[in-house]
Design an enzyme around this catalytic site. Sequence first.
Site, PDB file in Angstrom:
ATOM      1  N   ARG A 161       4.168  -8.650  -7.209  1.00 15.81           N
ATOM      2  CA  ARG A 161       4.761  -7.578  -8.197  1.00 15.81           C
ATOM      3  C   ARG A 161       5.014  -8.420  -9.635  1.00 15.81           C
ATOM      4  NH1 ARG A 161       9.160  -3.621  -6.276  1.00 15.81           N
ATOM      5  NH2 ARG A 161       9.413  -5.381  -4.797  1.00 15.81           N
ATOM      6  N   ASP A 174       9.000 -13.352  13.111  1.00 19.61           N
ATOM      7  CA  ASP A 174       8.184 -13.577  11.909  1.00 19.61           C
ATOM      8  C   ASP A 174       6.812 -14.281  12.114  1.00 19.61           C
ATOM      9  OD1 ASP A 174       9.653 -12.087  10.198  1.00 19.61           O
ATOM     10  OD2 ASP A 174      10.970 -13.460   9.517  1.00 19.61           O
ATOM     11  N   GLN A 196       8.066 -13.662   5.188  1.00 22.92           N
ATOM     12  CA  GLN A 196       7.734 -14.576   6.142  1.00 22.92           C
ATOM     13  C   GLN A 196       6.451 -14.404   7.116  1.00 22.92           C
ATOM     14  OE1 GLN A 196       9.098 -17.821   9.778  1.00 22.92           O
ATOM     15  NE2 GLN A 196      10.495 -16.702   8.677  1.00 22.92           N
ATOM     16  N   SER A 197       6.591 -13.051   7.783  1.00 17.07           N
ATOM     17  CA  SER A 197       5.655 -12.912   8.817  1.00 17.07           C
ATOM     18  C   SER A 197       4.104 -12.916   8.436  1.00 17.07           C
ATOM     19  CB  SER A 197       5.928 -11.262   9.544  1.00 17.07           C
ATOM     20  OG  SER A 197       5.748 -10.391   8.637  1.00 17.07           O
ATOM     21  N   ARG A 251       2.510   5.459   0.195  1.00 15.21           N
ATOM     22  CA  ARG A 251       3.227   6.001  -0.892  1.00 15.21           C
ATOM     23  C   ARG A 251       2.646   5.572  -2.159  1.00 15.21           C
ATOM     24  NH1 ARG A 251       7.879   5.042   2.365  1.00 15.21           N
ATOM     25  NH2 ARG A 251       8.224   2.899   1.562  1.00 15.21           N
ATOM     26  N   TYR A 310      13.812  -7.577  10.099  1.00 17.92           N
ATOM     27  CA  TYR A 310      13.707  -9.007  10.017  1.00 17.92           C
ATOM     28  C   TYR A 310      13.813  -9.637  11.194  1.00 17.92           C
ATOM     29  CZ  TYR A 310      14.560  -8.563   4.679  1.00 17.92           C
ATOM     30  OH  TYR A 310      14.716  -8.064   3.435  1.00 17.92           O
ATOM     31  N   GLU A 311      13.477 -10.848  11.106  1.00 18.36           N
ATOM     32  CA  GLU A 311      13.338 -12.033  12.200  1.00 18.36           C
ATOM     33  C   GLU A 311      14.290 -11.629  13.370  1.00 18.36           C
ATOM     34  OE1 GLU A 311      11.140 -14.721  13.069  1.00 18.36           O
ATOM     35  OE2 GLU A 311      12.498 -14.683  15.011  1.00 18.36           O
ATOM     36  N   GLY A 314      10.051 -21.713  33.859  1.00 19.02           N
ATOM     37  CA  GLY A 314       8.853 -21.723  34.791  1.00 19.02           C
ATOM     38  C   GLY A 314       9.197 -22.162  36.312  1.00 19.02           C
ATOM     39  N   GLY A 315       8.385 -22.451  37.028  1.00 18.30           N
ATOM     40  CA  GLY A 315       8.635 -22.615  38.479  1.00 18.30           C
ATOM     41  C   GLY A 315       9.282 -23.827  38.924  1.00 18.30           C
ATOM     42  N   GLN A 316       9.530 -24.768  38.093  1.00 13.96           N
ATOM     43  CA  GLN A 316      10.155 -26.106  38.223  1.00 13.96           C
ATOM     44  C   GLN A 316      11.465 -26.111  37.554  1.00 13.96           C
ATOM     45  OE1 GLN A 316       8.438 -27.378  40.179  1.00 13.96           O
ATOM     46  NE2 GLN A 316       6.315 -27.280  39.505  1.00 13.96           N
ATOM     47  N   ASN A 347       2.721  -6.358   4.826  1.00 12.17           N
ATOM     48  CA  ASN A 347       3.835  -6.301   5.697  1.00 12.17           C
ATOM     49  C   ASN A 347       5.054  -5.824   5.191  1.00 12.17           C
ATOM     50  OD1 ASN A 347       4.305  -8.778   4.555  1.00 12.17           O
ATOM     51  ND2 ASN A 347       5.992  -9.278   5.815  1.00 12.17           N
ATOM     52  N   ASP A 371       1.056  -4.601 -10.953  1.00 13.75           N
ATOM     53  CA  ASP A 371       1.737  -3.609 -10.488  1.00 13.75           C
ATOM     54  C   ASP A 371       0.726  -2.413  -9.898  1.00 13.75           C
ATOM     55  OD1 ASP A 371       3.403  -1.588 -10.278  1.00 13.75           O
ATOM     56  OD2 ASP A 371       4.531  -1.728 -12.100  1.00 13.75           O
TER      57      ASP A 371
HETATM   58  N1  COA Z   1       3.381  -3.633  -7.239  1.00  8.99           N
HETATM   59  C1  COA Z   1       4.137  -2.514  -6.959  1.00  8.99           C
HETATM   60  N2  COA Z   1       5.037  -2.123  -6.100  1.00  8.99           N
HETATM   61  C2  COA Z   1       5.101  -3.129  -5.041  1.00  8.99           C
HETATM   62  C3  COA Z   1       4.446  -4.333  -5.209  1.00  8.99           C
HETATM   63  C4  COA Z   1       3.414  -4.313  -6.197  1.00  8.99           C
HETATM   64  N3  COA Z   1       2.589  -5.377  -6.566  1.00  8.99           N
HETATM   65  N4  COA Z   1       4.513  -4.874  -4.175  1.00  8.99           N
HETATM   66  C5  COA Z   1       5.744  -4.457  -3.365  1.00  8.99           C
HETATM   67  N5  COA Z   1       5.852  -3.283  -3.921  1.00  8.99           N
HETATM   68  C6  COA Z   1       7.028  -2.366  -3.637  1.00  8.99           C
HETATM   69  C7  COA Z   1       6.462  -1.538  -2.416  1.00  8.99           C
HETATM   70  O1  COA Z   1       5.563  -0.490  -2.789  1.00  8.99           O
HETATM   71  C8  COA Z   1       7.919  -1.025  -1.936  1.00  8.99           C
HETATM   72  O2  COA Z   1       7.995   0.227  -2.799  1.00  8.99           O
HETATM   73  P1  COA Z   1       8.603   1.613  -2.062  1.00  8.99           P
HETATM   74  O3  COA Z   1      10.005   1.451  -1.234  1.00  8.99           O
HETATM   75  O4  COA Z   1       8.918   2.409  -3.441  1.00  8.99           O
HETATM   76  O5  COA Z   1       7.558   2.117  -1.329  1.00  8.99           O
HETATM   77  C9  COA Z   1       8.849  -1.960  -2.642  1.00  8.99           C
HETATM   78  O6  COA Z   1       8.135  -2.990  -3.289  1.00  8.99           O
HETATM   79  C10 COA Z   1       9.576  -3.029  -1.675  1.00  8.99           C
HETATM   80  O7  COA Z   1       8.810  -3.172  -0.438  1.00  8.99           O
HETATM   81  P2  COA Z   1       9.621  -3.276   1.044  1.00  8.99           P
HETATM   82  O8  COA Z   1       8.767  -3.646   2.082  1.00  8.99           O
HETATM   83  O9  COA Z   1      10.590  -1.789   1.167  1.00  8.99           O
HETATM   84  O10 COA Z   1      10.704  -4.411   0.533  1.00  8.99           O
HETATM   85  P3  COA Z   1      12.190  -4.780   1.339  1.00  8.99           P
HETATM   86  O11 COA Z   1      12.640  -6.036   0.533  1.00  8.99           O
HETATM   87  O12 COA Z   1      13.135  -3.740   0.792  1.00  8.99           O
HETATM   88  O13 COA Z   1      12.173  -4.723   2.892  1.00  8.99           O
HETATM   89  C11 COA Z   1      11.310  -5.941   4.944  1.00  8.99           C
HETATM   90  C12 COA Z   1      11.738  -6.044   3.139  1.00  8.99           C
HETATM   91  C13 COA Z   1      10.869  -7.414   5.181  1.00  8.99           C
HETATM   92  C14 COA Z   1      12.471  -5.627   5.594  1.00  8.99           C
HETATM   93  C15 COA Z   1      10.181  -4.814   4.867  1.00  8.99           C
HETATM   94  O14 COA Z   1       9.046  -5.185   4.030  1.00  8.99           O
HETATM   95  C16 COA Z   1       9.766  -4.620   6.421  1.00  8.99           C
HETATM   96  O15 COA Z   1      10.368  -4.166   7.309  1.00  8.99           O
HETATM   97  N6  COA Z   1       8.473  -5.065   6.460  1.00  8.99           N
HETATM   98  C17 COA Z   1       7.843  -5.004   7.644  1.00  8.99           C
HETATM   99  C18 COA Z   1       8.468  -5.820   8.808  1.00  8.99           C
HETATM  100  C19 COA Z   1       8.157  -7.336   8.667  1.00  8.99           C
HETATM  101  O16 COA Z   1       7.345  -7.700   8.055  1.00  8.99           O
HETATM  102  N7  COA Z   1       9.260  -8.118   8.337  1.00  8.99           N
HETATM  103  C20 COA Z   1       9.625  -9.499   8.539  1.00  8.99           C
HETATM  104  C21 COA Z   1       9.485  -9.937   6.870  1.00  8.99           C
HETATM  105  S1  COA Z   1       9.660 -11.661   7.435  1.00  8.99           S
END
Ligand code: COA
Length: 412
Positions: A37, A167, A16-17, A103, A137-138, A245-247, A95, A72
């Site tokens: 992906r 988010d 979402q964010s 990585r 997350y949120e 607020g103040g009210q 995000n 990918d």
């Molecule tokens: N091709 C290949 N790999 C891809 C890809 C693509 N097009 N798109 C994503 N990936 C991979 C990433 O590289 C990552 O791989 P890695 O762990 O080997 O480095 C993997 O997909 C998953 O990414 P990740 O962000 O760890 O997903 P998650 O589902 O485990 O976590 C969140 C989700 C939201 C918790 C996490 O992304 C996060 O903390 N984000 C930052 C804060 C944020 O925005 N939170 C709010 C979300 S609404």
Amino acid sequence: MKALEGVRILDMTHVQSGPTCTQLLAWFGADVIKVERPGTGDITRQQLRDIKDVDSLYFTMLNANKRSITLDTKTDEGKAIFTKLIETCDVLVENFAPGALDRMGFTWERIHTINPRIIYASIKGFGAGPYFDCKVYENVAQCTGGSASTTGFDDGPPMVTASQIGDSGTGLNAALGIVTALFHREKSGRGQRVECAMQDGVLNLCRVKLRDQQRLQRGPLKEYPQFPNGEFGTSVPRAGHASGGGQPGWMVRCAPGGPDDYIYVIIQPQGWAPLMETIGRPELITAPHWATPEARLSKLDQCFEIVEAWTLTKTKFEVMEIFNQHDIPCGPILSMEELAAEQTLRATGTVVEVDHPKRGKYLTVGNPIKLSDSPTEVKRSPLLGEHTEEILKDVVGYTDSQIKAAREAGAL
Ligand code: COA
């Protein structure tokens, strides 16, 4: 011409964010290329689905006006294509969990070397510090940014709010950071890094509570329901419905007593007389124990009980109409059902009906920011990989045989 026409965004966002940020930029006219992906795409396509095998509303309501390419970026060919996209785009937004792009080999230094003009925006849960590596997350952001500890009632637990302030709120910050960096690039010729932490975004929205934390050191917070009979500790307590607020303000019940039959009423100093006149208590306008804001401060609960005795005889819409005739600020509690049907929001484009090839018609929230020379047209979200070939040809400059080879290499 739209305000951001000609700006190309490489959108590596999910959930979402990040999507909130890039959707807003797309509404302003940027060409947003969402990299997903292969096979799965943004996880939200499949989350909370209401129709089998059809992109969820979660996804469709956060990814309007974008193009989708499946790529990918962990394969060699995928990295080569991604590099070419970095070369041609103005902005990269992501995000992922901290370090995910690094990585893959795409550090800020490398990205900046590939394209010194690119703006690289990231949203993470936390800024630099012990929690930087945590996934967020949120509601984690709401809890760590000061919202949860200050939301709810004194005798209840901390509460999260339904507004997605961590988010969507941080997505707005990122969008502002990006357009500011684009503006700066006009003069400097260089791109820069934009970093937005969700904890920071929530705390920014809880600014008034950090104000109160400091006021608390100098005495009780007199507008809080804990004053004068309750206890104050060392930290800002949960203040129920009290106005930040103040009210003074509070939520009062209305007829016929359904779950959303409430209205929020604010008592400005100048509003006391018309309010008391309207609800049939004119004697309280000049009564010494009621006449001034200071006199009322220790009995705000009684003030709102007096108001509620009258609002219970009217619907929230009747109260809204009557109070506004006397400039008394108030807000009826509008349910999602009421908001979805509200025709004025449709007329302004704040609620928009969109047609989707697989889902049919659905409602979404349109652009809350209206530009007179750049009106928003909300277009449906893309299907997974709908624009892969188009982007590879038009943006990356690939031929049919190169696309075929990339496909065979498992990059698409
Ligand atoms: N091709 C290949 N790999 C891809 C890809 C693509 N097009 N798109 C994503 N990936 C991979 C990433 O590289 C990552 O791989 P890695 O762990 O080997 O480095 C993997 O997909 C998953 O990414 P990740 O962000 O760890 O997903 P998650 O589902 O485990 O976590 C969140 C989700 C939201 C918790 C996490 O992304 C996060 O903390 N984000 C930052 C804060 C944020 O925005 N939170 C709010 C979300 S609404």
